[in-house]
Motif scaffolding. Structure first.
Motif, mmCIF file in Angstrom:
data_model
loop_
_atom_site.group_PDB
_atom_site.id
_atom_site.type_symbol
_atom_site.label_atom_id
_atom_site.label_comp_id
_atom_site.label_asym_id
_atom_site.label_seq_id
_atom_site.Cartn_x
_atom_site.Cartn_y
_atom_site.Cartn_z
ATOM 1 N N LEU A 33 0.847 -1.189 0.000
ATOM 2 C CA LEU A 33 0.000 0.000 0.000
ATOM 3 C C LEU A 33 0.889 1.249 0.000
ATOM 4 O O LEU A 33 1.760 1.378 0.865
ATOM 5 C CB LEU A 33 -0.876 -0.007 1.266
ATOM 6 C CG LEU A 33 -1.864 1.129 1.422
ATOM 7 C CD1 LEU A 33 -3.089 0.894 0.542
ATOM 8 C CD2 LEU A 33 -2.304 1.235 2.893
ATOM 9 N N PRO A 34 0.693 2.143 -0.978
ATOM 10 C CA PRO A 34 1.504 3.362 -0.963
ATOM 11 C C PRO A 34 1.117 4.262 0.214
ATOM 12 O O PRO A 34 -0.064 4.454 0.475
ATOM 13 C CB PRO A 34 1.176 4.034 -2.301
ATOM 14 C CG PRO A 34 -0.106 3.465 -2.728
ATOM 15 C CD PRO A 34 -0.242 2.109 -2.117
ATOM 16 N N VAL A 35 2.133 4.761 0.924
ATOM 17 C CA VAL A 35 1.855 5.628 2.080
ATOM 18 C C VAL A 35 2.786 6.832 2.064
ATOM 19 O O VAL A 35 3.820 6.823 1.385
ATOM 20 C CB VAL A 35 2.059 4.871 3.414
ATOM 21 C CG1 VAL A 35 1.098 3.712 3.553
ATOM 22 C CG2 VAL A 35 3.499 4.416 3.581
ATOM 23 N N ALA A 36 2.401 7.816 2.827
ATOM 24 C CA ALA A 36 3.303 8.929 3.099
ATOM 25 C C ALA A 36 3.504 8.958 4.606
ATOM 26 O O ALA A 36 2.639 8.508 5.360
ATOM 27 C CB ALA A 36 2.679 10.225 2.630
ATOM 28 N N ILE A 37 4.665 9.429 5.049
ATOM 29 C CA ILE A 37 4.889 9.551 6.493
ATOM 30 C C ILE A 37 5.068 11.030 6.816
ATOM 31 O O ILE A 37 5.981 11.693 6.306
ATOM 32 C CB ILE A 37 6.116 8.733 6.943
ATOM 33 C CG1 ILE A 37 5.863 7.240 6.663
ATOM 34 C CG2 ILE A 37 6.383 8.946 8.431
ATOM 35 C CD1 ILE A 37 6.990 6.318 7.065
ATOM 36 N N GLU A 38 4.158 11.559 7.604
ATOM 37 C CA GLU A 38 4.183 12.970 7.993
ATOM 38 C C GLU A 38 4.565 13.056 9.471
ATOM 39 O O GLU A 38 4.399 12.083 10.213
ATOM 40 C CB GLU A 38 2.779 13.593 7.832
ATOM 41 C CG GLU A 38 2.125 13.367 6.492
ATOM 42 C CD GLU A 38 2.681 14.293 5.415
ATOM 43 O OE1 GLU A 38 3.283 15.304 5.802
ATOM 44 O OE2 GLU A 38 2.517 13.984 4.223
ATOM 45 N N SER A 39 5.047 14.209 9.858
ATOM 46 C CA SER A 39 5.330 14.410 11.279
ATOM 47 C C SER A 39 4.267 15.331 11.859
ATOM 48 O O SER A 39 4.072 16.447 11.378
ATOM 49 C CB SER A 39 6.718 15.023 11.443
ATOM 50 O OG SER A 39 6.958 15.268 12.804
#
Lengths: 356, 276
Positions: free
Chosen positions: B234-240
């Motif tokens: 699954l494509p994801v983004a990691i944000e803070s």
């Protein structure tokens, strides 16, 4: 991790005290019931005279004979059989993780009935006689008892063996027990179909549990086996508590679940087989008394086990008293009355939703 | 190191479930094991506390070989909270007292009762202690289960999806409690999880499992979208957000458009789906 020690909370001490108090009340009730059960019958006596006789202060020779030769063995048989069957029910329900666990669920009782029927039919141990109490009697009770015992232990052996092949799963044990019980019932019916009048009567008569069958010698054997098994169960109360929380939890607490399950099954079947071989099939006690006790003292096996023994003993003794008094001088089979006495009590507790 | 897992493999019949799993964990560390359903997370935990016997490899508790220890010895060092427990008519205090089973013989001592009381106070369960388990909510039950494991006084605490079926508040409470206990008492904690964000927030280390193997192991700050995508497809983004890494699933079309043709085929392969 090392825990700093706290103090024992007074609330918990009170909570445990309540359970101990309930058990003591049950014990006192059982004691009183024993005296009344000896006093009441086709001829009734003063309970105080019975107490004096029991304390070896003879009131009359007749009472002495009635108490020690007739009524005391029967009353003690009720107490021991009730306690033993109920303890077996508690353990079966715990190790099988199933509230329907009982000697009936695992086919032990049906196998014993088959053993007795086989003995009557093939070994000719039943015949007709005319007497006030029994129309039919078993002429060679030793053989009948032995065959009932062998059959019930064989049934247990098959269930345990099947479970061993399938790695001791409780579902397999219950299903194997139900199948085996059904097989034994069918085999008994087969024998009954071909039996003559006397044999059929003897077979049916044997399946009516009768506590008067056990004399002092038989009582000694039943008591020894029952006491040993109950002590073993009590020593394993923590293990049963752990299995009640789930097999994985129990294993993570260091419990050898397979061994505890097999030994619990084997010994609860043994105690059941010994009792019903001598006094006949007594249903209901093993199934429902643990549930009654659970509603009174909770599911902790430290208290549930003695609680169930007391409930089983009280119920069977009360049923036996009722069986002797209701149609005096005729005596009803006690197995008929255990359900009559116990079922309304159980339904009442179910409806009331008794806590702890 | 409290626990060393060395090249552990496990097979159900001939089907390999775990393949050469190795990792180490020290005191005051909380490790989260993540991965899709059926990847072998629960099997791994069961191999670590003797419920299942590994087909190969070794597990050491400090310097002792776990495979040579008796079940009761293992229970004194490792406590396990399974995903599901049966609920009976037993008071919470007695259910927690059950955790003293590896330490008690014939009867419970006053010291055992005092330790139960201590853990009840530590977890703030005083109001529940005499209530029966069958009258409790899911969150309360899970706290009782954790208390039962802690009263074993273990060196290693194993938890199988401790927050599954709990609401948001209970999830946060339970994980904060676990973290506080593990880091405050010199223990090691290992938990399997599905909630990546909670794992990144509360764990010291994260292991991603894929096809029965360790795919990646890292501190939460080192987790990349590629790792997550490779494991879950699954494509994801990691944000803070407020200093915490948060994994956010990305719409596949949006990802494909913004990444260009080169990435497009990679995403399609990873997700196993087609875009039209």
């Amino acid at each position: 991790m090392h825990l700093e020690e706290g103090t024992v909370p007074p609330g918990y001490a009170r909570y445990i005290g309540e359970k101990v108090f309930l058990l003591l009340v049950g014990f006192a009730l059982l004691g009183a019931l024993v005296v009344f059960a000896i006093a009441i019958g086709s001829v009734s006596y003063d309970p105080f005279d019975v107490l004096k006789t029991l304390a070896r202060m003879p009131v009359s020779k007749q009472l002495d004979v009635v108490v020690f030769n007739i009524r005391l063995p029967q009353v003690l048989a009720a107490v021991v059989a009730g306690a033993g069957l109920s303890a077996a029910g508690v353990v079966m329900q715990s190790v099988l993780c199933n509230p329907l666990g009982s000697p009936f669920t695992l086919g032990v009782s049906q196998a014993a009935a088959f053993g007795a029927a086989f003995s009557v039919m093939v070994m000719g141990s039943g015949f007709m006689q005319s007497s006030v109490s029994d129309a039919v009697t078993v002429v060679r009770p030793g053989i009948t008892t032995m065959m009932a015992f062998i059959a019930s232990m064989a049934a247990t052996g098959v269930v345990v063996l099947v479970a061993k092949v399938r790695r001791g799963s409780p579902e397999v044990m219950i299903l194997a027990g139900v199948a085996l019980g059904s097989l034994c019932t069918a085999a008994t019916m087969f024998l009954q179909y071909f039996a003559d009048d006397v044999q059929l009567a003897a077979m049916v008569f044997w399946t009516f549990g009768d506590l008067a069958r056990a004399g002092w010698k038989e009582l000694g054997l039943i008591s020894a086996v029952t006491a040993f098994c109950i002590l073993f169960f009590a020593a394993n109360a923590w293990n049963y508590n752990a299995i009640d929380a789930g097999d994985e939890t129990a294993m993570s607490l260091g419990v050898n679940v397979k061994n505890v399950r097999f030994l619990g099954m084997a010994l609860s079947s043994l105690v059941t087989a010994v009792i019903i071989s001598f006094v006949g099939v007594i249903g209901f006690v093993g199934l429902v008394c643990p549930h009654i006790a659970r509603r009174l003292v909770g599911g902790d096996n430290r208290f549930l086990l003695p609680g169930s023994c007391l409930v089983g003993a009280i119920l069977l003794l009360a049923a036996d008293m009722a069986a002797r008094v209701m149609m005096s001088p005729n005596v009803l089979p006690v197995a008929v009355l255990t359900s009559f006495v116990g079922a309304p009590m159980f339904l009442y507790l179910l409806v009331k939703g008794y806590q702890r | 190191m409290i626990l060393t897992v060395d090249d552990v493999t496990f097979r159900y019949n001939s089907h390999p479930v775990l393949k050469n799993v190795s990792f180490r964990i020290g005191s005051n560390e909380l490790l989260a094991i993540l991965g899709p359903n059926g990847v072998g997370k629960t099997t791994l935990l069961k191999c670590l506390n003797g419920i299942l016997r590994p087909s190969g490899g070794c597990v050491y508790v400090e310097d002792r070989d776990l495979l040579r220890m008796r079940q009761m010895e293992i229970a004194r060092d490792l406590a396990y909270v399974p995903q599901q427990n049966q609920v009976g008519r037993i008071a919470a205090f007695d259910a927690i007292l059950l955790g003293r089973r590896p330490h008690i013989g014939w009867r419970v001592t006053e010291s055992d009762l005092c330790k139960v009381e201590a853990i009840i106070r530590t977890l703030g369960l005083e109001h529940l202690s005499l209530r029966n388990l069958d009258e409790m909510s899911g969150g309360e039950l899970q706290k009782v289960n954790i208390a039962r494991a802690l009263v074993q006084e273990p060196r290693v605490l194993l938890l199988d999806e401790p927050t599954s079926s709990l609401d948001l508040k209970n999830q946060q409470e339970i994980l904060a409690t676990i973290r506080h206990i593990v880091t405050g008492h010199g223990m090691a904690g290992i938990m399997t999880m599905h909630d990546i964000n909670s794992a990144l927030r509360f764990a010291d280390k994260v292991i991603f499992m894929k096809d029965g193997e360790i795919y990646a192991a890292s501190e939460p700050a080192g987790i990349t979208p590629e790792m997550v995508r490779a494991v879950y497809g699954l494509p994801v983004a990691i944000e803070s957000i407020r200093g915490c890494p948060v994994v956010v699933p990305v719409d596949q079309k949006e990802e494909a458009c913004s990444s260009g043709t080169r990435h497009r085929s990679k995403i399609l392969q990873a997700s196993g789906e087609r875009l039209y």
